[in-house]
Design an enzyme around this catalytic site. Structure first.
Site, PDB file in Angstrom:
ATOM      1  N   ALA A 150       5.890  29.980  10.179  1.00  0.00           N
ATOM      2  CA  ALA A 150       7.905  30.038  10.075  1.00  0.00           C
ATOM      3  C   ALA A 150       8.355  29.360  11.375  1.00  0.00           C
ATOM      4  O   ALA A 150       9.625  28.997  11.526  1.00  0.00           O
ATOM      5  CB  ALA A 150       8.062  31.274  10.050  1.00  0.00           C
ATOM      6  N   CYS A 177      21.355  39.258 -12.939  1.00  0.00           N
ATOM      7  CA  CYS A 177      21.221  38.243 -14.649  1.00  0.00           C
ATOM      8  C   CYS A 177      23.064  37.854 -15.057  1.00  0.00           C
ATOM      9  O   CYS A 177      23.614  38.884 -16.292  1.00  0.00           O
ATOM     10  CB  CYS A 177      20.284  38.001 -15.643  1.00  0.00           C
ATOM     11  SG  CYS A 177      20.365  37.028 -16.670  1.00  0.00           S
ATOM     12  N   ASN A 233       0.909  25.282  17.626  1.00  0.00           N
ATOM     13  CA  ASN A 233       1.695  26.933  17.124  1.00  0.00           C
ATOM     14  C   ASN A 233       2.462  26.786  18.860  1.00  0.00           C
ATOM     15  O   ASN A 233       1.912  27.013  20.378  1.00  0.00           O
ATOM     16  CB  ASN A 233       0.683  27.352  16.839  1.00  0.00           C
ATOM     17  CG  ASN A 233       1.788  29.073  16.710  1.00  0.00           C
ATOM     18  OD1 ASN A 233       2.433  28.392  15.883  1.00  0.00           O
ATOM     19  ND2 ASN A 233       1.596  30.090  17.267  1.00  0.00           N
ATOM     20  N   CYS A 246      15.569  38.177 -18.768  1.00  0.00           N
ATOM     21  CA  CYS A 246      15.162  37.474 -19.758  1.00  0.00           C
ATOM     22  C   CYS A 246      14.415  36.405 -18.877  1.00  0.00           C
ATOM     23  O   CYS A 246      14.072  35.498 -19.638  1.00  0.00           O
ATOM     24  CB  CYS A 246      16.192  36.760 -20.425  1.00  0.00           C
ATOM     25  SG  CYS A 246      17.682  35.787 -18.906  1.00  0.00           S
ATOM     26  N   HIS A 265       4.090  31.191  -0.716  1.00  0.00           N
ATOM     27  CA  HIS A 265       4.451  32.825  -0.548  1.00  0.00           C
ATOM     28  C   HIS A 265       6.378  32.810  -1.472  1.00  0.00           C
ATOM     29  O   HIS A 265       7.370  33.031  -1.809  1.00  0.00           O
ATOM     30  CB  HIS A 265       5.251  32.946   0.869  1.00  0.00           C
ATOM     31  CG  HIS A 265       4.031  33.574   1.447  1.00  0.00           C
ATOM     32  ND1 HIS A 265       4.014  33.904   2.419  1.00  0.00           N
ATOM     33  CD2 HIS A 265       2.742  34.061   0.770  1.00  0.00           C
ATOM     34  CE1 HIS A 265       3.118  34.365   3.994  1.00  0.00           C
ATOM     35  NE2 HIS A 265       2.055  34.473   2.191  1.00  0.00           N
ATOM     36  N   SER A 294       1.228  32.079  12.947  1.00  0.00           N
ATOM     37  CA  SER A 294       0.424  33.125  13.795  1.00  0.00           C
ATOM     38  C   SER A 294      -0.742  33.417  13.464  1.00  0.00           C
ATOM     39  O   SER A 294      -1.680  34.431  13.615  1.00  0.00           O
ATOM     40  CB  SER A 294       1.430  34.504  14.097  1.00  0.00           C
ATOM     41  OG  SER A 294       1.113  34.742  12.187  1.00  0.00           O
ATOM     42  N   PHE A 296       8.962  35.385  11.882  1.00  0.00           N
ATOM     43  CA  PHE A 296       8.895  36.688  11.696  1.00  0.00           C
ATOM     44  C   PHE A 296       8.556  37.582  13.023  1.00  0.00           C
ATOM     45  O   PHE A 296       9.062  38.544  13.736  1.00  0.00           O
ATOM     46  CB  PHE A 296       7.355  37.571  11.023  1.00  0.00           C
ATOM     47  CG  PHE A 296       8.197  37.452   9.236  1.00  0.00           C
ATOM     48  CD1 PHE A 296      10.177  37.315   9.097  1.00  0.00           C
ATOM     49  CD2 PHE A 296       7.627  37.793   8.688  1.00  0.00           C
ATOM     50  CE1 PHE A 296      10.500  37.078   7.619  1.00  0.00           C
ATOM     51  CE2 PHE A 296       7.480  38.200   6.229  1.00  0.00           C
ATOM     52  CZ  PHE A 296       9.488  37.436   6.686  1.00  0.00           C
ATOM     53  N   ARG A 297       7.272  37.370  13.978  1.00  0.00           N
ATOM     54  CA  ARG A 297       7.325  38.219  14.597  1.00  0.00           C
ATOM     55  C   ARG A 297       7.471  37.542  16.028  1.00  0.00           C
ATOM     56  O   ARG A 297       7.183  37.905  17.145  1.00  0.00           O
ATOM     57  CB  ARG A 297       5.344  38.072  14.689  1.00  0.00           C
ATOM     58  CG  ARG A 297       4.755  38.562  13.589  1.00  0.00           C
ATOM     59  CD  ARG A 297       3.217  38.571  13.219  1.00  0.00           C
ATOM     60  NE  ARG A 297       3.488  39.855  12.334  1.00  0.00           N
ATOM     61  CZ  ARG A 297       3.075  39.082  10.848  1.00  0.00           C
ATOM     62  NH1 ARG A 297       3.739  37.778  10.526  1.00  0.00           N
ATOM     63  NH2 ARG A 297       3.468  39.630  10.156  1.00  0.00           N
ATOM     64  N   CYS A 314      15.492  36.419 -13.110  1.00  0.00           N
ATOM     65  CA  CYS A 314      15.964  37.123 -14.154  1.00  0.00           C
ATOM     66  C   CYS A 314      14.637  37.867 -14.519  1.00  0.00           C
ATOM     67  O   CYS A 314      13.676  37.361 -15.542  1.00  0.00           O
ATOM     68  CB  CYS A 314      16.841  37.255 -15.197  1.00  0.00           C
ATOM     69  SG  CYS A 314      17.189  38.495 -16.393  1.00  0.00           S
TER      70      CYS A 314
END
Ligand code: NAD
Length: 267
Positions: free
Chosen positions: A29, A160, A226, A138, A127, A202, A40-41, A135
């Site tokens: 991220a 859907c 990072n 279907c 991810h 992370s 997120f962190r 859907c």
């Protein structure tokens, strides 16, 4: 990190890149925060505003109310609307153009590597992606941008348009298996690379965070770019603490100088 230390590490990573032939870039991220998508962190990140428990598949399936809440968090997090690649994504795409990239393995669901110009066939999304929804009835797959023109989140959890089944963003919720094909390719490429560069992760979400471990075990060099310290820093060959959107373009420039010098044509 002092300017001298930073410059030295940029040069070290650039020369590793210039000398490597199978380079994997592994992103999280943090590579997208400079595109306006919170991670997120970090302070102010998604976990400081929402409970991770919200993102389980069990909650998603539990009721239209919990489903709507998750849809809104994902749509309103800025993941899809107008997010543009930043200097880090563009530098990674440029590495591919230079013939210096085997593949990108990403935990991100924002499609920004593809938007930056990386060949989608070389991007493994561990991810899933917010670029599509599916859907559960279907199994039709919808492009998210078009779907969001057709549904209204203020009217309830989206259904859907064809069969009224449950629509789910094509992302992996906690409690779900990772996409088997993408994971298999990611593990293979990590085990066969000679340099793996972590950018903006992370390294605490597994099994994704095993990729640098697999690379190291197989004898590859591992570099980390990072903002903050990770648990893998001590095992990495080069660690650069800085903003990916600023550091990655500097690394790219240094790589180009290295490559030019190698063919006796100083830039
Ligand atoms: P994370 O939030 O756990 O870690 C992000 C890391 O990036 C942190 O260590 C932080 O210090 C660093 N960082 C933040 N801004 C940076 C910058 N400008 N330059 C360099 N580093 C920076 O994220 P993660 O490791 O990817 O794992 C968590 C999960 O987050 C993943 O499952 C991913 O699917 C999901 N996620 C994705 C997005 C997205 O698609 N853009 C956004 C939020 C969360």
């Amino acid at each position: 990190m002092t300017d001298d230390g930073l410059n030295r590490n940029i040069e070290r990573l650039a020369s590793l890149i210039a000398g490597a032939s199978r380079i994997v870039v592994f992103t999280g991220a943090g590579v997208s925060t400079e595109s306006g998508i919170p991670d997120f962190r970090s302070p102010g990140g998604i976990w400081s505003r929402f409970d991770p428990e919200e993102f389980t598949i069990y909650r998603f399936l539990a009721s239209p109310e919990t489903r709507l809440k998750q849809w809104k968090i994902l749509v309103e997090s800025g993941l899809i609307v107008n997010a543009r690649p930043n200097g880090a994504h563009l530098a990674v795409a440029e590495l591919e153009k230079l013939g210096k990239l085997d593949c990108v393995i990403t935990q991100n669901i924002d499609n920004l590597h593809q938007k930056a110009g990386n060949d989608p066939g070389r991007v493994y999304e561990l991810h899933g992606t917010m670029s599509h929804a599916r859907c559960l009835g279907c199994q039709r797959r919808y492009a998210m941008a078009e779907l969001l023109d057709r549904i209204r989140l203020d009217e309830g959890a989206p259904l859907c348009p064809e069969c009224d089944g449950i629509l789910k963003p094509d992302v992996i919720f906690f409690g779900e298996q990772l996409p088997a094909e993408a994971l298999r390719h990611a593990v293979d490429h990590s085990r066969r690379c000679d340099l793996l560069i972590v950018v903006g992760s992370s390294l605490v979400v597994y099994p994704a965070a095993y990729m640098p471990v697999y690379a190291k075990e197989a004898g590859a060099a591992v570099a980390i770019v990072n903002l903050t310290v990770t648990d893998f820093d001590l095992q990495a060959d080069v660690v650069i603490h800085g903003k990916a959107g600023e550091v990655m373009p500097l690394i790219l420039e240094a790589v180009k100088r290295n490559l030019a010098a190698a063919v006796g044509n100083p830039a």
